[in-house]
Design an enzyme around this catalytic site. Structure first.
Site, PDB file in Angstrom:
ATOM      1  N   ASP A 147       0.845  -1.191   0.000  1.00  0.00           N
ATOM      2  CA  ASP A 147       0.000   0.000   0.000  1.00  0.00           C
ATOM      3  C   ASP A 147       0.886   1.249   0.000  1.00  0.00           C
ATOM      4  O   ASP A 147       1.899   1.308   0.700  1.00  0.00           O
ATOM      5  CB  ASP A 147      -0.917  -0.009   1.235  1.00  0.00           C
ATOM      6  CG  ASP A 147      -2.063   0.983   1.103  1.00  0.00           C
ATOM      7  OD1 ASP A 147      -3.214   0.542   0.989  1.00  0.00           O
ATOM      8  OD2 ASP A 147      -1.793   2.212   1.087  1.00  0.00           O
ATOM      9  N   ILE A 148       0.494   2.224  -0.788  1.00  0.00           N
ATOM     10  CA  ILE A 148       1.316   3.429  -0.947  1.00  0.00           C
ATOM     11  C   ILE A 148       1.289   4.304   0.311  1.00  0.00           C
ATOM     12  O   ILE A 148       2.205   5.097   0.544  1.00  0.00           O
ATOM     13  CB  ILE A 148       0.853   4.212  -2.205  1.00  0.00           C
ATOM     14  CG1 ILE A 148       1.972   5.068  -2.766  1.00  0.00           C
ATOM     15  CG2 ILE A 148      -0.399   5.036  -1.923  1.00  0.00           C
ATOM     16  CD1 ILE A 148       1.686   5.598  -4.163  1.00  0.00           C
TER      17      ILE A 148
ATOM     18  N   ASN B  13     -12.932  -3.130   2.257  1.00  0.00           N
ATOM     19  CA  ASN B  13     -13.964  -2.101   2.195  1.00  0.00           C
ATOM     20  C   ASN B  13     -14.808  -2.313   0.946  1.00  0.00           C
ATOM     21  O   ASN B  13     -14.288  -2.723  -0.098  1.00  0.00           O
ATOM     22  CB  ASN B  13     -13.325  -0.710   2.167  1.00  0.00           C
ATOM     23  CG  ASN B  13     -12.664  -0.345   3.481  1.00  0.00           C
ATOM     24  OD1 ASN B  13     -13.232  -0.588   4.540  1.00  0.00           O
ATOM     25  ND2 ASN B  13     -11.462   0.211   3.421  1.00  0.00           N
TER      26      ASN B  13
ATOM     27  N   GLN C 123     -14.838   2.982   0.694  1.00  0.00           N
ATOM     28  CA  GLN C 123     -13.958   2.345  -0.305  1.00  0.00           C
ATOM     29  C   GLN C 123     -13.462   3.419  -1.259  1.00  0.00           C
ATOM     30  O   GLN C 123     -14.249   4.151  -1.861  1.00  0.00           O
ATOM     31  CB  GLN C 123     -14.717   1.261  -1.076  1.00  0.00           C
ATOM     32  CG  GLN C 123     -13.850   0.545  -2.110  1.00  0.00           C
ATOM     33  CD  GLN C 123     -14.630  -0.531  -2.884  1.00  0.00           C
ATOM     34  OE1 GLN C 123     -15.842  -0.631  -2.764  1.00  0.00           O
ATOM     35  NE2 GLN C 123     -13.918  -1.319  -3.665  1.00  0.00           N
TER      36      GLN C 123
ATOM     37  N   HIS D  74     -10.048  -5.322  -3.304  1.00  0.00           N
ATOM     38  CA  HIS D  74      -8.730  -5.536  -2.712  1.00  0.00           C
ATOM     39  C   HIS D  74      -8.896  -5.911  -1.256  1.00  0.00           C
ATOM     40  O   HIS D  74      -9.768  -5.407  -0.560  1.00  0.00           O
ATOM     41  CB  HIS D  74      -7.837  -4.299  -2.841  1.00  0.00           C
ATOM     42  CG  HIS D  74      -8.483  -3.021  -2.405  1.00  0.00           C
ATOM     43  ND1 HIS D  74      -9.409  -2.353  -3.177  1.00  0.00           N
ATOM     44  CD2 HIS D  74      -8.361  -2.293  -1.270  1.00  0.00           C
ATOM     45  CE1 HIS D  74      -9.817  -1.270  -2.548  1.00  0.00           C
ATOM     46  NE2 HIS D  74      -9.206  -1.215  -1.369  1.00  0.00           N
ATOM     47  N   LEU D  75      -8.034  -6.805  -0.826  1.00  0.00           N
ATOM     48  CA  LEU D  75      -7.983  -7.209   0.574  1.00  0.00           C
ATOM     49  C   LEU D  75      -6.755  -6.552   1.183  1.00  0.00           C
ATOM     50  O   LEU D  75      -5.628  -6.760   0.710  1.00  0.00           O
ATOM     51  CB  LEU D  75      -7.871  -8.733   0.643  1.00  0.00           C
ATOM     52  CG  LEU D  75      -7.955  -9.385   2.016  1.00  0.00           C
ATOM     53  CD1 LEU D  75      -9.349  -9.181   2.618  1.00  0.00           C
ATOM     54  CD2 LEU D  75      -7.634 -10.874   1.901  1.00  0.00           C
ATOM     55  N   HIS D  76      -6.985  -5.726   2.217  1.00  0.00           N
ATOM     56  CA  HIS D  76      -5.857  -5.163   2.967  1.00  0.00           C
ATOM     57  C   HIS D  76      -5.372  -6.226   3.946  1.00  0.00           C
ATOM     58  O   HIS D  76      -6.174  -6.803   4.691  1.00  0.00           O
ATOM     59  CB  HIS D  76      -6.294  -3.961   3.811  1.00  0.00           C
ATOM     60  CG  HIS D  76      -6.808  -2.781   3.068  1.00  0.00           C
ATOM     61  ND1 HIS D  76      -6.051  -1.642   2.872  1.00  0.00           N
ATOM     62  CD2 HIS D  76      -8.013  -2.512   2.495  1.00  0.00           C
ATOM     63  CE1 HIS D  76      -6.759  -0.736   2.221  1.00  0.00           C
ATOM     64  NE2 HIS D  76      -7.958  -1.234   1.977  1.00  0.00           N
TER      65      HIS D  76
END
Ligand code: AMP
Length: 126
Positions: free
Chosen positions: A35-36, A97, A104, A110-112
């Site tokens: 993640d950025i 989300n 979101q 996407h899964l964090h």
């Protein structure tokens, strides 16, 4: 009525190679990258390569092959990043989300995966 997929979303652009990413793992159906704006020492995003907007969209429409690949890749990443409790790690939180009430931001499923510290309470009390 499924959420419409926007081919210009940032993760679609990452998948097309238009935007760089810090890849952690890649398979034919799944990409994992950092993640950025990390919220924890470990914060990666697991995304399917297919055009799915939310968790429920992916769960309802993806092929068995895509579903298995996504989850097995997520498991492999948990182990390789050292957070899997089953492999001696201290644990992690998985968050997906979906839609406006979750805020979101990117409309590509996407899964964090977050870890590397205690993640605290799930949410503030209602
Ligand atoms: P969400 O709010 O669940 O849609 O989360 C979207 C996540 O994508 C956020 O944690 C962002 O920091 C992350 N993000 C946005 N753009 C990028 C990017 N170019 N590379 C990596 N992560 C990104």
């Amino acid at each position: 009525m499924p959420y419409a997929y926007d081919d210009q979303n940032i993760f679609a652009r990452i998948l097309r190679g238009e935007i760089p990413n810090r890849t952690v793992m890649e398979t034919p159906h799944t990409l994992v990258f950092h993640d950025i704006r990390p919220h924890a020492p470990v914060h990666v995003l697991v995304i399917p390569k297919g055009r799915y907007v939310t968790f429920d969209d992916f769960a309802a429409r993806a092929s068995a092959e895509e579903l298995v690949d996504f989850h097995r890749t997520a498991a492999a990443v948990c182990e390789s990043l050292g957070v899997s409790p089953g492999a001696g790690g201290a644990g992690y939180r998985a968050i997906a989300n979906a839609g406006p009430d979750s805020n979101q931001e990117v409309p590509h499923y996407h899964l964090h995966l977050l870890g590397g510290r205690n993640m605290g309470a799930l949410l503030p009390p209602a």
